[in-house]
Enzyme design. Structure first.
Site, PDB file in Angstrom:
ATOM      1  N   SER A  66      34.782   5.037  45.425  1.00  0.00           N
ATOM      2  CA  SER A  66      33.495   4.269  45.167  1.00  0.00           C
ATOM      3  C   SER A  66      33.416   3.575  43.860  1.00  0.00           C
ATOM      4  O   SER A  66      34.184   2.724  43.519  1.00  0.00           O
ATOM      5  CB  SER A  66      32.284   5.067  45.537  1.00  0.00           C
ATOM      6  OG  SER A  66      31.169   4.418  45.915  1.00  0.00           O
ATOM      7  N   ASP A 300      29.348  -2.422  45.713  1.00  0.00           N
ATOM      8  CA  ASP A 300      30.289  -1.391  44.760  1.00  0.00           C
ATOM      9  C   ASP A 300      31.819  -1.392  45.437  1.00  0.00           C
ATOM     10  O   ASP A 300      32.107  -2.209  46.225  1.00  0.00           O
ATOM     11  CB  ASP A 300      29.313   0.137  45.188  1.00  0.00           C
ATOM     12  CG  ASP A 300      29.891   0.686  46.333  1.00  0.00           C
ATOM     13  OD1 ASP A 300      29.991  -0.035  47.141  1.00  0.00           O
ATOM     14  OD2 ASP A 300      29.828   2.055  46.254  1.00  0.00           O
ATOM     15  N   GLU A 404      19.038   4.395  50.112  1.00  0.00           N
ATOM     16  CA  GLU A 404      18.807   4.809  48.800  1.00  0.00           C
ATOM     17  C   GLU A 404      18.522   3.595  48.041  1.00  0.00           C
ATOM     18  O   GLU A 404      18.945   2.603  48.246  1.00  0.00           O
ATOM     19  CB  GLU A 404      20.012   5.430  48.410  1.00  0.00           C
ATOM     20  CG  GLU A 404      20.367   6.898  49.254  1.00  0.00           C
ATOM     21  CD  GLU A 404      21.277   7.683  48.578  1.00  0.00           C
ATOM     22  OE1 GLU A 404      20.938   8.874  48.161  1.00  0.00           O
ATOM     23  OE2 GLU A 404      22.308   7.257  48.171  1.00  0.00           O
ATOM     24  N   ALA A 405      17.631   3.997  47.020  1.00  0.00           N
ATOM     25  CA  ALA A 405      17.353   2.740  46.038  1.00  0.00           C
ATOM     26  C   ALA A 405      18.523   2.112  45.281  1.00  0.00           C
ATOM     27  O   ALA A 405      18.545   0.792  45.183  1.00  0.00           O
ATOM     28  CB  ALA A 405      16.575   3.382  44.731  1.00  0.00           C
ATOM     29  N   ARG A 535      16.614  16.615  39.117  1.00  0.00           N
ATOM     30  CA  ARG A 535      17.337  17.534  40.020  1.00  0.00           C
ATOM     31  C   ARG A 535      18.504  17.395  39.499  1.00  0.00           C
ATOM     32  O   ARG A 535      18.947  16.626  38.680  1.00  0.00           O
ATOM     33  CB  ARG A 535      17.169  16.736  41.440  1.00  0.00           C
ATOM     34  CG  ARG A 535      17.606  15.213  41.222  1.00  0.00           C
ATOM     35  CD  ARG A 535      17.652  14.651  42.659  1.00  0.00           C
ATOM     36  NE  ARG A 535      18.824  14.966  43.210  1.00  0.00           N
ATOM     37  CZ  ARG A 535      20.024  14.244  42.949  1.00  0.00           C
ATOM     38  NH1 ARG A 535      20.053  13.051  41.958  1.00  0.00           N
ATOM     39  NH2 ARG A 535      21.142  14.499  43.630  1.00  0.00           N
ATOM     40  N   SER A 537      22.422  16.762  39.409  1.00  0.00           N
ATOM     41  CA  SER A 537      23.332  15.765  40.228  1.00  0.00           C
ATOM     42  C   SER A 537      24.089  16.343  41.135  1.00  0.00           C
ATOM     43  O   SER A 537      24.653  17.608  40.753  1.00  0.00           O
ATOM     44  CB  SER A 537      24.015  14.850  39.116  1.00  0.00           C
ATOM     45  OG  SER A 537      25.189  14.313  39.913  1.00  0.00           O
ATOM     46  N   GLY A 538      24.627  15.633  42.125  1.00  0.00           N
ATOM     47  CA  GLY A 538      25.579  16.372  43.210  1.00  0.00           C
ATOM     48  C   GLY A 538      27.016  16.073  42.732  1.00  0.00           C
ATOM     49  O   GLY A 538      27.942  16.266  43.381  1.00  0.00           O
ATOM     50  N   ARG A 544      19.366  15.118  36.415  1.00  0.00           N
ATOM     51  CA  ARG A 544      18.627  13.571  36.351  1.00  0.00           C
ATOM     52  C   ARG A 544      17.246  13.577  36.118  1.00  0.00           C
ATOM     53  O   ARG A 544      16.542  14.517  36.840  1.00  0.00           O
ATOM     54  CB  ARG A 544      19.242  13.011  37.486  1.00  0.00           C
ATOM     55  CG  ARG A 544      20.891  12.527  37.915  1.00  0.00           C
ATOM     56  CD  ARG A 544      20.747  11.598  38.781  1.00  0.00           C
ATOM     57  NE  ARG A 544      22.355  11.431  39.354  1.00  0.00           N
ATOM     58  CZ  ARG A 544      23.218  10.868  38.753  1.00  0.00           C
ATOM     59  NH1 ARG A 544      22.801  10.224  37.549  1.00  0.00           N
ATOM     60  NH2 ARG A 544      24.370  10.815  39.155  1.00  0.00           N
TER      61      ARG A 544
END
Ligand SMILES: CC(=O)N[C@H]1[C@@H](OP(=O)(O)O)O[C@H](CO)[C@@H](O)[C@@H]1O
Ligand SMILES: [Mg+2]
Length: 578
Positions: A66, A300, A404-405, A535, A537-538, A544
């Site tokens: 990605s 992206d 998602e934003a 949270r 990050s995954g 983050r």
């Protein structure tokens, strides 16, 4: 038979000794430095084959990383529905990836096949569609995936070539619906659906201020060539592609692409003179040059994210960002309007047509977008970060819109709703042909075929945005004015153990470590419209931090203060700007 299967597996596995680095199947599959990934991709091939055997349907395997740098790569599996691989299988994926040697690997597979009742080593067949993006490491990794698939008796790998991630997901979904599923079919469906939407625009609106010119930043990724191909089939849309991935145009995802534009709020390379010096900038300030950057979109690296922007004439570098939240808001506005038209009473009154329309966001959605959507009377729910959660939630509606934003999202039309919509269309075309109600249904049907039903897709999203802007007669500026984003700031804090942070309420409340949430609450209360959450990050080894407030200074200070608390509790190095 099973003995033969075990022998083949063991033989192949011994050619792929595990590397030193351990990978886990995170929010976006296995991802990391490409040279370390071969054995993990081999194992992903085995997993894809088992998934196909288990379901008796076609699955997908995509090689991509990605928006990561070009030296990285990754692999993810598409389920038969075209969505992400079921979360139930993630622990198995992790276990396979962590298997220390071929013997353990085979043992794990045998145990899992037994537990899941997979007809393993028998006569059942499996089919896996393979895709990869343009990364140089993609070809070798694809070979490793094929070896994994070949190690499972009865499974066949079909190489679909270089594709965007959403194209592969689309193909898997369509194959399982017994529909045409080639790349040609994908382009044909998108372009004809777009055409149908444009043809349904009232003639008087077509003279509005919407602009049919669009400059696209393709992140030097796979989307560049694909969008060029697609644009040949389009009418009423002139697309100029920059950062298309051609030799000499720059590196993949390096200061280009949707992630860069959304996080940095700067124009990508090739969209302004910021890399060419001030003197040139003064020359560039002439109106015609700026026109080129009036309406721009950024994809992206694997073309599943989309954001819009326009380059501001103030410094030629800053942008007015139109992010995933605003794309979502535009889509919601349009769909809601069609549903209102459909249910409007007129002399040919037809029966009421109730539709459950739902919106799904994450805590990263700008607070102003949520307020706007609620003002429209829409039902907004939140899930944790990661499209697999949003997608699942959106499916609970007749029409579910999620974003998602950062620009990953789509509109889902539920399986139960589609036949209702089609029969409504048939009813209206015989009772009130040419009526506004009939046109509204036709628009909804066109949206359902244009917008990818498997995953977020920058190409189909872009065509829907353009069709809606033309329908409304809107410029990008008008669209951007739907609401004003609250100033926000994102930071990341490096910590020794990110899993020490446990959250609840769609990641907006910290449960562990004890006492941290109270400090965040205390900081938030200091700023008008202050909102902040943290949270783990995954996808990266960081915590983050997100903050918003009524002023940019407030958002910056709030983010900084919260980051410092995180650092005090868990940190090791000072926070860095994202
Ligand atoms: C703040 C942010 O943009 N987070 C991204 C990022 O996840 P993290 O878990 O935040 O690292 O990558 C995910 C996969 O691409 C994407 O779904 C998500 O939105
Ligand atoms: Mg992507």
């Amino acid at each position: 038979m099973e003995e033969k299967q075990l022998k083949i597996l063991l033989q192949s596995a011994s050619r792929f000794q595990p590397g030193k680095k351990k990978f886990l199947y995170g929010t976006a599959g296995f991802r990391g430095e490409a040279s370390m990934l071969e054995s993990t991709v081999f194992k992903a091939g085995i997993m894809a084959a088992l998934r196909s055997l288990k379901t008796g349907l076609v699955v997908g395997l995509m090689i991509t990383a990605s928006h990561n740098p070009v030296s990285d790569n990754g692999v993810k599996i598409a389920d038969p529905s075209g969505g992400m691989m079921t979360q139930d299988w993630e622990p198995f994926a992790d276990a396979l990836a962590l298997a220390p040697d071929p013997d353990h690997l085979v043992e794990l597979i045998v145990q899992f096949a037994k537990k899941e009742n997979i007809p393993f080593g028998g006569t059942q067949s499996a089919e896996i569609l393979l895709g990869r993006d343009t990364r140089p490491s993609g070809e070798a990794l694809l070979e490793a995936a094929k070896k994994g698939i070949d190690a499972i008796i009865g499974s066949v790998a079909v190489d679909m070539g270089i594709l965007t991630t959403p194209q592969l997901h689309w193909m898997v979904r369509r194959r399982n619906m017994e529909m045409k599923a080639s790349e040609f079919d994908y382009f044909a469906l998108l372009s004809t659906s777009y055409r149908s939407l444009v043809d349904l625009i009232p003639a008087k609106t077509l003279t509005g201020t919407s602009d049919v010119k669009l400059t696209v930043d393709a992140a030097n990724g796979v989307g560049g060539e694909k969008i060029k191909e697609l644009s040949k089939l389009l009418t009423r849309l002139e697309i100029e592609v920059r950062n298309s991935g051609k030799e000499g145009e720059g590196a993949l995802n390096e200061k280009v692409g949707a992630d860069y534009v959304q996080k940095e709020k700067f124009a990508p390379l090739g969209f302004g003179p910021h890399d060419a010096g001030t003197r040139l900038w003064i020359r560039y300030l002439n109106a015609s040059y700026m026109m080129t950057f009036e309406k721009c979109a950024s994809l992206d690296g694997d073309a599943d994210r989309l954001v819009y922007f326009r380059v501001l004439p103030t410094d030629g570098r800053s942008v007015d960002l139109v992010d995933g939240d605003k794309i979502l808001s535009l889509f919601a506005l349009f769909i809601k309007e069609q549903l209102t038209i459909l249910n409007k009473e007129n002399e040919n009154e037809s029966s009421e047509f109730p539709v459950k329309l739902g919106i799904v966001q994450t805590a990263y959605a700008n607070g102003a977008s949520t307020e706007y959507l609620k003002q429209l009377g829409l039902d907004v729910v939140f899930t944790p970060t990661g499209v697999k959660y949003l997608h699942e939630k959106a499916l609970e509606n007749d029409i579910g819109i999620y974003f998602e934003a950062n620009g990953h999202g789509t509109i889902l039309f539920s399986e139960a709703f589609m036949p209702r919509l089609e029969s409504k269309s048939a009813e209206l075309s015989s009772v009130t042909p040419g009526s506004e109600q009939q046109k509204a249904v036709l628009r909804l049907l066109a949206v359902s075929t244009l917008i990818n039903q498997a995953v977020g897709d920058a190409l189909s999203g872009l065509l829907l945005v353009e069709a809606i802007l033309q329908y409304l007669g809107w410029s990008i500026e008008r669209w951007s004015e739907l609401y004003r984003d609250l100033p926000s700031r994102q930071l990341k804090v490096s910590v020794t153990d990110r899993n020490a942070v446990v959250t609840t309420n769609a990641e907006t409340t910290v449960v562990k470590p004890l006492g941290l949430q109270e400090l965040i609450n205390y900081e938030m209360a200091k700023y008008p419209k202050g909102r902040s959450f943290i949270r783990p990050s995954g996808t990266e080894d960081v915590i983050r931090v997100y903050a918003e407030a009524s002023t940019q200074e407030g958002a910056d200070r709030l983010a900084q203060a919260v980051a410092q608390h995180v650092d005090c509790f868990l940190g090791m190095i000072p926070p860095v700007k994202q």
